[in-house]
Design a protein around this motif. Structure first.
Motif, PDB file in Angstrom:
ATOM      1  N   PRO A  84       0.795  -1.238   0.000  1.00 20.63           N
ATOM      2  CA  PRO A  84       0.000   0.000   0.000  1.00 20.63           C
ATOM      3  C   PRO A  84       0.824   1.283   0.000  1.00 20.63           C
ATOM      4  N   GLU A  85       2.013   1.249   0.550  1.00 16.76           N
ATOM      5  CA  GLU A  85       2.813   2.469   0.631  1.00 16.76           C
ATOM      6  C   GLU A  85       3.191   3.006  -0.749  1.00 16.76           C
ATOM      7  N   SER A  86       3.406   2.093  -1.722  1.00 20.23           N
ATOM      8  CA  SER A  86       3.972   2.577  -2.980  1.00 20.23           C
ATOM      9  C   SER A  86       3.460   1.921  -4.254  1.00 20.23           C
ATOM     10  N   THR A  87       2.751   0.802  -4.180  1.00 23.89           N
ATOM     11  CA  THR A  87       2.417   0.095  -5.420  1.00 23.89           C
ATOM     12  C   THR A  87       0.916  -0.150  -5.601  1.00 23.89           C
ATOM     13  N   THR A  88       0.080   0.653  -4.974  1.00 20.53           N
ATOM     14  CA  THR A  88      -1.363   0.443  -5.101  1.00 20.53           C
ATOM     15  C   THR A  88      -1.811   0.501  -6.555  1.00 20.53           C
ATOM     16  N   ALA A  89      -1.389   1.513  -7.290  1.00 23.81           N
ATOM     17  CA  ALA A  89      -1.834   1.668  -8.680  1.00 23.81           C
ATOM     18  C   ALA A  89      -1.252   0.571  -9.565  1.00 23.81           C
ATOM     19  N   TYR A  90       0.017   0.238  -9.356  1.00 25.03           N
ATOM     20  CA  TYR A  90       0.648  -0.859 -10.111  1.00 25.03           C
ATOM     21  C   TYR A  90      -0.086  -2.172  -9.869  1.00 25.03           C
ATOM     22  N   ALA A  91      -0.348  -2.469  -8.603  1.00 20.27           N
ATOM     23  CA  ALA A  91      -1.027  -3.717  -8.256  1.00 20.27           C
ATOM     24  C   ALA A  91      -2.426  -3.772  -8.864  1.00 20.27           C
ATOM     25  N   ALA A  92      -3.132  -2.645  -8.837  1.00 18.97           N
ATOM     26  CA  ALA A  92      -4.475  -2.605  -9.417  1.00 18.97           C
ATOM     27  C   ALA A  92      -4.429  -2.795 -10.922  1.00 18.97           C
ATOM     28  N   ALA A  93      -3.424  -2.211 -11.579  1.00 20.35           N
ATOM     29  CA  ALA A  93      -3.285  -2.380 -13.028  1.00 20.35           C
ATOM     30  C   ALA A  93      -2.973  -3.832 -13.372  1.00 20.35           C
ATOM     31  N   LYS A  94      -2.132  -4.477 -12.583  1.00 20.62           N
ATOM     32  CA  LYS A  94      -1.820  -5.885 -12.836  1.00 20.62           C
ATOM     33  C   LYS A  94      -3.031  -6.781 -12.554  1.00 20.62           C
ATOM     34  N   ALA A  95      -3.841  -6.418 -11.571  1.00 20.91           N
ATOM     35  CA  ALA A  95      -5.075  -7.168 -11.328  1.00 20.91           C
ATOM     36  C   ALA A  95      -6.013  -7.041 -12.521  1.00 20.91           C
ATOM     37  N   ALA A  96      -6.080  -5.835 -13.082  1.00 19.99           N
ATOM     38  CA  ALA A  96      -6.902  -5.634 -14.275  1.00 19.99           C
ATOM     39  C   ALA A  96      -6.372  -6.454 -15.444  1.00 19.99           C
ATOM     40  N   LEU A  97      -5.047  -6.515 -15.592  1.00 16.18           N
ATOM     41  CA  LEU A  97      -4.451  -7.322 -16.649  1.00 16.18           C
ATOM     42  C   LEU A  97      -4.825  -8.793 -16.492  1.00 16.18           C
ATOM     43  N   SER A  98      -4.787  -9.280 -15.260  1.00 13.96           N
ATOM     44  CA  SER A  98      -5.118 -10.683 -15.012  1.00 13.96           C
ATOM     45  C   SER A  98      -6.580 -10.983 -15.352  1.00 13.96           C
ATOM     46  N   THR A  99      -7.472 -10.087 -14.970  1.00 11.43           N
ATOM     47  CA  THR A  99      -8.895 -10.280 -15.266  1.00 11.43           C
ATOM     48  C   THR A  99      -9.152 -10.216 -16.772  1.00 11.43           C
ATOM     49  N   TYR A 100      -8.523  -9.255 -17.425  1.00 12.05           N
ATOM     50  CA  TYR A 100      -8.631  -9.160 -18.881  1.00 12.05           C
ATOM     51  C   TYR A 100      -8.118 -10.437 -19.549  1.00 12.05           C
ATOM     52  N   SER A 101      -6.988 -10.941 -19.065  1.00  9.16           N
ATOM     53  CA  SER A 101      -6.392 -12.151 -19.636  1.00  9.16           C
ATOM     54  C   SER A 101      -7.340 -13.342 -19.530  1.00  9.16           C
ATOM     55  N   LYS A 102      -7.987 -13.482 -18.371  1.00  8.89           N
ATOM     56  CA  LYS A 102      -8.932 -14.577 -18.183  1.00  8.89           C
ATOM     57  C   LYS A 102     -10.103 -14.456 -19.147  1.00  8.89           C
ATOM     58  N   ALA A 103     -10.608 -13.228 -19.324  1.00  8.89           N
ATOM     59  CA  ALA A 103     -11.715 -13.029 -20.259  1.00  8.89           C
ATOM     60  C   ALA A 103     -11.299 -13.358 -21.681  1.00  8.89           C
ATOM     61  N   LEU A 104     -10.089 -12.922 -22.064  1.00  7.52           N
ATOM     62  CA  LEU A 104      -9.608 -13.219 -23.413  1.00  7.52           C
ATOM     63  C   LEU A 104      -9.477 -14.716 -23.636  1.00  7.52           C
ATOM     64  N   SER A 105      -8.986 -15.428 -22.619  1.00  6.86           N
ATOM     65  CA  SER A 105      -8.816 -16.878 -22.767  1.00  6.86           C
ATOM     66  C   SER A 105     -10.152 -17.569 -23.012  1.00  6.86           C
ATOM     67  N   LYS A 106     -11.184 -17.110 -22.337  1.00  7.24           N
ATOM     68  CA  LYS A 106     -12.503 -17.728 -22.514  1.00  7.24           C
ATOM     69  C   LYS A 106     -13.056 -17.456 -23.913  1.00  7.24           C
ATOM     70  N   GLU A 107     -12.653 -16.328 -24.482  1.00  9.67           N
ATOM     71  CA  GLU A 107     -13.156 -15.964 -25.810  1.00  9.67           C
ATOM     72  C   GLU A 107     -12.428 -16.681 -26.937  1.00  9.67           C
ATOM     73  N   VAL A 108     -11.088 -16.767 -26.848  1.00  9.13           N
ATOM     74  CA  VAL A 108     -10.328 -17.260 -28.001  1.00  9.13           C
ATOM     75  C   VAL A 108      -9.807 -18.683 -27.855  1.00  9.13           C
ATOM     76  N   SER A 109      -9.809 -19.243 -26.648  1.00 14.21           N
ATOM     77  CA  SER A 109      -9.346 -20.632 -26.507  1.00 14.21           C
ATOM     78  C   SER A 109     -10.171 -21.616 -27.337  1.00 14.21           C
ATOM     79  N   PRO A 110     -11.504 -21.449 -27.423  1.00 13.05           N
ATOM     80  CA  PRO A 110     -12.265 -22.368 -28.282  1.00 13.05           C
ATOM     81  C   PRO A 110     -11.874 -22.289 -29.758  1.00 13.05           C
TER      82      PRO A 110
END
Length: 259
Positions: free
Chosen positions: A145-171
């Motif tokens: 929390p002292e220094s990487t809140t925005a970085y961590a949130a952006a990486k969480a967004a990347l992970s969620t986006y990645s999961k959504a993409l996998s569900k769309e294009v893996s088939p």
């Protein structure tokens, strides 16, 4: 099936491939037979121009430039490794982060992957196969929390986006996986540990212990090496991992206390 790992004949784009784990991934991919294009803002000495494109991936124009280079130089891609990431946000917790600083973190850690995938993944779908590797971070579940809140949130967004993409294009034949490193002993990490050591009046090993304590401890007792992260990425990108998609693989020496 061959009893060794190979990427022979694969066409790969690895972002941020001139330093740290990105450079280790580029080197290993080439050793395994892949044709690799990498990118950063400037080309380091000794890297052949044919395998490099200078671009600022925090902009839409930079992403378009890299995608066009991948089409022109490789004829498309079979593997994309989104290695780009980092943080320049100040210390001081959430209240110290301005709108501009939040946008900077998103522009670096989320939007390059979104933009490049939008331009390159349709070609993978059309050719009937490909692998996308999104390099996230354990900080998406273990933020500082002292220094990487925005970085961590952006990486969480990347992970969620990645999961959504996998569900769309893996088939349609395109695998999408995530790699979440903890602390990696890159050149920048070594400099940071040494700076902490100097401030604390200790040696480099003491500086490493300061970082590990800030992370809550690393049971393995050390950070990961860039080559170890590269090895995991290479396996996931290879045909040996053909049944793996939509999953995240943590490489953190046990830092995250629960799965």
């Amino acid at each position: 099936m061959a009893n060794f790992l190979t990427l022979n004949g694969k066409r790969a784009l690895v972002t941020a491939g001139t330093k740290g784990a990105g450079a280790a991934t580029v080197e290993l991919f080439r050793e395994l037979g892949a044709k690799v294009l990498t990118t950063a803002r400037s080309r380091p000495e000794g890297l052949p121009e044919a395998f490099f494109i200078a671009a600022d991936l925090t902009t839409g124009e930079g992403c378009a430039k890299v995608a066009e280079a991948a089409h022109q130089r490789l004829g498309g891609v079979d593997i994309i490794v989104h290695m780009l990431g980092g943080s320049s946000a100040p210390a001081g917790g959430f209240a110290a982060l301005t709108d501009d600083q939040w946008q900077t973190e998103l522009d670096l850690n989320l939007l390059p992957a979104v933009r490049l995938d939008r331009q390159l993944v349709p070609g993978m779908v059309e050719q009937g196969g490909g692998v996308v590797v999104h390099v996230s971070s354990i900080q998406r579940v273990l933020p500082l929390p002292e220094s990487t809140t925005a970085y961590a949130a952006a990486k969480a967004a990347l992970s969620t986006y990645s999961k959504a993409l996998s569900k769309e294009v893996s088939p349609r034949g395109v695998r999408v996986v995530r790699v979440a490193p903890g602390w990696i002993e890159t050149e920048a990490a070594v400099r940071y540990a040494q700076r902490l050591a100097d401030q604390a009046g200790t040696d480099y090993e003491g500086g490493k212990k300061i970082i590990m304590q800030a992370l809550g401890g690393i049971p393995l007792g050390r950070p990961a090496k860039p080559e170890e992260v590269a090895s995991l990425i290479a396996f996931l990108a290879s045909d040996r991992a053909a049944a793996i998609t939509g999953a995240e693989y943590v490489i953190d020496g046990g830092t995250v206390p629960t799965s």
